[in-house]
Enzyme design. Structure first.
Site, PDB file in Angstrom:
ATOM      1  N   ARG A  45     -51.700  58.652 -89.760  1.00  0.00           N
ATOM      2  CA  ARG A  45     -52.554  59.707 -89.189  1.00  0.00           C
ATOM      3  C   ARG A  45     -53.062  60.738 -90.184  1.00  0.00           C
ATOM      4  O   ARG A  45     -53.734  61.684 -89.792  1.00  0.00           O
ATOM      5  CB  ARG A  45     -51.866  60.432 -88.027  1.00  0.00           C
ATOM      6  CG  ARG A  45     -51.501  59.525 -86.900  1.00  0.00           C
ATOM      7  CD  ARG A  45     -51.078  60.222 -85.645  1.00  0.00           C
ATOM      8  NE  ARG A  45     -50.215  61.349 -85.871  1.00  0.00           N
ATOM      9  CZ  ARG A  45     -50.066  62.342 -85.011  1.00  0.00           C
ATOM     10  NH1 ARG A  45     -50.724  62.335 -83.870  1.00  0.00           N
ATOM     11  NH2 ARG A  45     -49.254  63.339 -85.263  1.00  0.00           N
ATOM     12  N   ASP A  46     -52.791  60.583 -91.474  1.00  0.00           N
ATOM     13  CA  ASP A  46     -53.279  61.560 -92.452  1.00  0.00           C
ATOM     14  C   ASP A  46     -53.597  60.881 -93.782  1.00  0.00           C
ATOM     15  O   ASP A  46     -53.245  61.369 -94.853  1.00  0.00           O
ATOM     16  CB  ASP A  46     -52.233  62.671 -92.643  1.00  0.00           C
ATOM     17  CG  ASP A  46     -52.815  63.917 -93.314  1.00  0.00           C
ATOM     18  OD1 ASP A  46     -54.059  64.102 -93.288  1.00  0.00           O
ATOM     19  OD2 ASP A  46     -52.026  64.710 -93.863  1.00  0.00           O
TER      20      ASP A  46
END
Length: 170
Positions: A45-46
């Site tokens: 997610r990053d």
């Protein structure tokens, strides 16, 4: 936590874009690492240049799983946006659940940056960046054909239209 000697991709990109062959090779290493994480039920997610390190021997390492999602577990509140907006998949900006396709989107944005030396969706303000992620046209014509094909598979705004970064060779 492991210690690696090298530099983050963000540090490397501060000196300019990468050779296309090197960019695709690093993207392939990142895609391989993400495939393993996804198989274990982890969504990073990053994905962004600051979270990708190139070691002194040329191996790419994925860093900072601090906001990763495992199954239904997450450390962020429902509907909260976690991550750097210029690299986030559209569904995350809409507050939807992340899955492996969100990481693929982000890696496609990183590959663009490796090739062009500029962030695909970064604008002057956060609001303009968010709008660009959701609406800006992406011209792949200026990229090497192999890289354009890769980015073309992972960049559709509807995640159901995204396909693997590197198709399986079965």
């Amino acid at each position: 936590m492991a210690f690696y000697q090298g530099e983050t991709l963000e540090q490397r990109l501060a000196r300019g874009p990468l050779d296309p062959a090197q960019a695709v090779a690093l993207a392939a290493q990142a895609a391989s690492g993400l495939t393993k994480a996804h198989a274990a039920g982890i969504v990073h997610r990053d994905i962004k240049p600051a979270n990708l390190m190139v070691t002194t021997d040329g191996t790419l390492k994925i860093l900072d799983f601090g906001i990763a999602k495992t199954g239904a577990d997450t450390i962020t509140a429902a509907g909260a946006i976690a991550g750097k907006p210029a690299y986030l998949a559209p569904e995350l900006l809409a507050g939807r659940q992340a899955d492996a396709r969100a990481d693929l989107w982000s890696l496609g944005v990183v590959l663009w940056e490796m090739l062009r030396g500029e962030t695909l969706f970064r604008r002057e303000t956060t609001q303009e960046t968010l709008a660009a992620v959701l609406r800006a046209r992406v011209d792949l014509a200026a990229l090497p054909s192999a890289a354009a094909a890769i980015i073309g598979r992972v960049r559709p705004r509807r995640r159901g239209r995204r396909s693997p970064f590197f198709p399986s060779r079965t």
